[in-house]
Design a protein around this motif. Sequence first.
Motif, PDB file in Angstrom:
ATOM      1  N   GLU A   1       5.033  11.342  -4.160  1.00 46.48           N
ATOM      2  CA  GLU A   1       5.127  11.076  -5.601  1.00 46.48           C
ATOM      3  C   GLU A   1       3.862  11.811  -6.251  1.00 46.48           C
ATOM      4  OE1 GLU A   1       7.031   9.244  -7.410  1.00 46.48           O
ATOM      5  OE2 GLU A   1       7.960   7.876  -6.028  1.00 46.48           O
ATOM      6  N   PRO A   2       4.419  12.752  -7.382  1.00 51.65           N
ATOM      7  CA  PRO A   2       3.586  13.493  -8.232  1.00 51.65           C
ATOM      8  C   PRO A   2       2.174  12.832  -8.563  1.00 51.65           C
ATOM      9  CG  PRO A   2       5.669  13.716  -9.042  1.00 51.65           C
ATOM     10  CD  PRO A   2       5.902  12.548  -8.096  1.00 51.65           C
ATOM     11  N   TRP A   3       2.375  11.560  -9.001  1.00 51.61           N
ATOM     12  CA  TRP A   3       0.886  10.641  -9.519  1.00 51.61           C
ATOM     13  C   TRP A   3       0.032  10.683  -8.176  1.00 51.61           C
ATOM     14  CZ3 TRP A   3      -0.592   6.356  -7.057  1.00 51.61           C
ATOM     15  CH2 TRP A   3       0.546   5.677  -6.541  1.00 51.61           C
ATOM     16  N   TYR A   4       0.895  10.292  -6.976  1.00 49.31           N
ATOM     17  CA  TYR A   4      -0.091  10.080  -5.746  1.00 49.31           C
ATOM     18  C   TYR A   4      -0.668  11.482  -5.262  1.00 49.31           C
ATOM     19  CZ  TYR A   4      -1.521   8.725  -1.301  1.00 49.31           C
ATOM     20  OH  TYR A   4      -2.059   8.111  -0.123  1.00 49.31           O
ATOM     21  N   LEU A   5      -0.076  12.495  -5.260  1.00 48.63           N
ATOM     22  CA  LEU A   5      -0.627  13.630  -4.760  1.00 48.63           C
ATOM     23  C   LEU A   5      -1.877  14.174  -5.550  1.00 48.63           C
ATOM     24  CD1 LEU A   5       2.661  15.576  -4.064  1.00 48.63           C
ATOM     25  CD2 LEU A   5       1.199  14.705  -2.491  1.00 48.63           C
ATOM     26  N   ARG A   6      -1.752  13.626  -7.089  1.00 51.18           N
ATOM     27  CA  ARG A   6      -2.822  14.227  -7.972  1.00 51.18           C
ATOM     28  C   ARG A   6      -4.071  13.356  -7.679  1.00 51.18           C
ATOM     29  NH1 ARG A   6      -1.194  17.400 -12.323  1.00 51.18           N
ATOM     30  NH2 ARG A   6      -3.342  16.980 -13.294  1.00 51.18           N
ATOM     31  N   LEU A   7      -3.906  11.955  -7.470  1.00 52.08           N
ATOM     32  CA  LEU A   7      -4.815  10.855  -7.377  1.00 52.08           C
ATOM     33  C   LEU A   7      -5.406  10.576  -6.254  1.00 52.08           C
ATOM     34  CD1 LEU A   7      -3.328   8.446 -10.264  1.00 52.08           C
ATOM     35  CD2 LEU A   7      -4.715  10.383 -10.618  1.00 52.08           C
ATOM     36  N   LYS A   8      -4.914  10.689  -5.045  1.00 48.95           N
ATOM     37  CA  LYS A   8      -5.110  10.078  -3.942  1.00 48.95           C
ATOM     38  C   LYS A   8      -6.395  10.536  -3.258  1.00 48.95           C
ATOM     39  CE  LYS A   8      -3.061  13.832  -0.778  1.00 48.95           C
ATOM     40  NZ  LYS A   8      -2.060  13.760   0.279  1.00 48.95           N
ATOM     41  N   SER A   9      -6.983  11.750  -3.735  1.00 50.50           N
ATOM     42  CA  SER A   9      -8.296  12.087  -3.447  1.00 50.50           C
ATOM     43  C   SER A   9      -9.534  11.516  -4.116  1.00 50.50           C
ATOM     44  CB  SER A   9      -8.356  13.556  -3.172  1.00 50.50           C
ATOM     45  OG  SER A   9      -8.181  14.084  -4.555  1.00 50.50           O
ATOM     46  N   LEU A  10      -9.056  10.896  -5.202  1.00 52.98           N
ATOM     47  CA  LEU A  10     -10.194  10.323  -6.151  1.00 52.98           C
ATOM     48  C   LEU A  10     -11.147   9.479  -5.531  1.00 52.98           C
ATOM     49  CD1 LEU A  10      -8.420  10.357  -9.661  1.00 52.98           C
ATOM     50  CD2 LEU A  10      -9.567  12.368  -8.525  1.00 52.98           C
TER      51      LEU A  10
ATOM     52  N   LEU B   1       0.883  -1.086   0.112  1.00 57.92           N
ATOM     53  CA  LEU B   1      -0.114   0.105  -0.045  1.00 57.92           C
ATOM     54  C   LEU B   1       0.931   1.130   0.110  1.00 57.92           C
ATOM     55  CD1 LEU B   1      -3.107   0.776   0.048  1.00 57.92           C
ATOM     56  CD2 LEU B   1      -2.784   0.839   2.403  1.00 57.92           C
ATOM     57  N   VAL B   2       0.563   2.052  -0.669  1.00 57.79           N
ATOM     58  CA  VAL B   2       1.316   3.435  -1.075  1.00 57.79           C
ATOM     59  C   VAL B   2       1.191   4.369   0.310  1.00 57.79           C
ATOM     60  CG1 VAL B   2       1.665   5.642  -2.183  1.00 57.79           C
ATOM     61  CG2 VAL B   2       1.133   3.507  -3.584  1.00 57.79           C
ATOM     62  N   PRO B   3       2.243   4.817   0.918  1.00 60.97           N
ATOM     63  CA  PRO B   3       2.186   5.419   2.143  1.00 60.97           C
ATOM     64  C   PRO B   3       1.192   6.679   2.013  1.00 60.97           C
ATOM     65  CG  PRO B   3       4.341   4.738   1.922  1.00 60.97           C
ATOM     66  CD  PRO B   3       3.715   4.387   0.838  1.00 60.97           C
ATOM     67  N   THR B   4       0.360   6.939   3.064  1.00 57.02           N
ATOM     68  CA  THR B   4      -0.457   8.257   2.844  1.00 57.02           C
ATOM     69  C   THR B   4       0.363   9.455   2.773  1.00 57.02           C
ATOM     70  OG1 THR B   4      -0.723   8.299   5.053  1.00 57.02           O
ATOM     71  CG2 THR B   4      -2.474   7.037   3.974  1.00 57.02           C
ATOM     72  N   ASN B   5       1.643   9.356   3.231  1.00 55.85           N
ATOM     73  CA  ASN B   5       2.347  10.702   3.093  1.00 55.85           C
ATOM     74  C   ASN B   5       3.209  10.625   1.931  1.00 55.85           C
ATOM     75  OD1 ASN B   5       4.332   8.682   4.208  1.00 55.85           O
ATOM     76  ND2 ASN B   5       5.433   9.824   5.538  1.00 55.85           N
ATOM     77  N   SER B   6       3.431   9.853   1.114  1.00 60.41           N
ATOM     78  CA  SER B   6       4.069   9.672  -0.277  1.00 60.41           C
ATOM     79  C   SER B   6       3.853  11.114  -0.801  1.00 60.41           C
ATOM     80  CB  SER B   6       3.517   8.655  -1.120  1.00 60.41           C
ATOM     81  OG  SER B   6       4.270   8.776  -2.475  1.00 60.41           O
TER      82      SER B   6
END
Length: 393
Positions: free
Chosen positions: A183-192, A176-181
Amino acid sequence: MKVEWKKAKVNDSNLVDIPERWLHLYYYEALNVLFRFENSLRVFVYTVLKEQLKDKWQETAVSSGCIKSETKKRIKQCEEYGYLGHDITCPMLFLNSGELIDIIVSDAYWKYFAKYFKSGKSIVITKLQEIGTVRNSLAHFRPLKEDDVELIKQNTKHVLLEVEKALVQITSINTLVPTNSDEPWYLRLKSLGSENINISFFHCKNESWVRVHFSYKIPTLVKNKFSEESYSYTVGNFRSVEVLRNFADIKNNCIYLSESYIVGRLSAEYDIASKKEFSVVFSKQTLNSNLEAIEESIRNVIARVDEETELLKTDNLARGALIESKHGSARVQTGHNNHRYWSVNLDTLKPDTEKLSDVEYWGYIGNYETDFVSATNQYPWMPSSISDIEVPF
């Protein structure tokens, strides 16, 4: 005089009795090794080509044409005998081992494959050609030596050492990707996500591959109570393969989409409480390079799901591009020691894997953390398993 085909039988000890007139056992061992070698090579070659060439991967040169043109002819020829075997329309299954090897070692594509081999190109060619020679002998029913089987096992182990690691890596993305990652992709997609669909993110150990996991809450559209121990339902179903067919930026940039098995559950009110889950796998590099287009597509998937789910809640006879209505049932069963439990049947929500030509659709795949090449029982693009699952004791 008559032709008599004797059958193998399973005896009382659950062992297989082989008629003496059958081929020597090492012929079957050769078939197993070569079947697994060739299909693992298919998955590997596709993965590398798709990652490097994106939607142009089918333009890869083979024989006298390209993958798309050559396999199209072969699929058409196979359809003339459609009553034999499964309906297979995936082009990768119509490439033979010789063509796969030619792609790997060709001057045009070797640069994409070289990093997956722990030897020089000439040695890779020799070992692959030796495997191909034994393969052709078996395919054309020429006699084999027992030593030939040992050769293909050894060569497969040597040649596919790094290939095995790559296949395990891309099919076992479970961290599981850490919630404090950051990574540019994660910052853009995490709230979807939305009330109807939840999205979570996983990556492999070295974080080079990302798995976007979609979890759709299966809505109960209609519930009919037949008795205290029996219900029937109309429910909403997410047609996951349609994500590939309706959202080109996901299809063109991903490596594959895979399904998860549905677990039948009921809520306290006896509504369906199950989820339809599937995953889409991207390389991190592709995800970051095409982030805006992929993000927009995922947002559009979510919006379409919400819109079509609401439509079916008001009209369960309607059908959307992604969401459709299906039937389910639940009834009380009696198990071990007279234990009573609810059995929920949602088989109609299973995908129809026959005649699926989308190469990015891999259906159900196992999680092989150490041994993909010699242990997988379900290959991408195949509508049925090829072996039983080994149960550890």
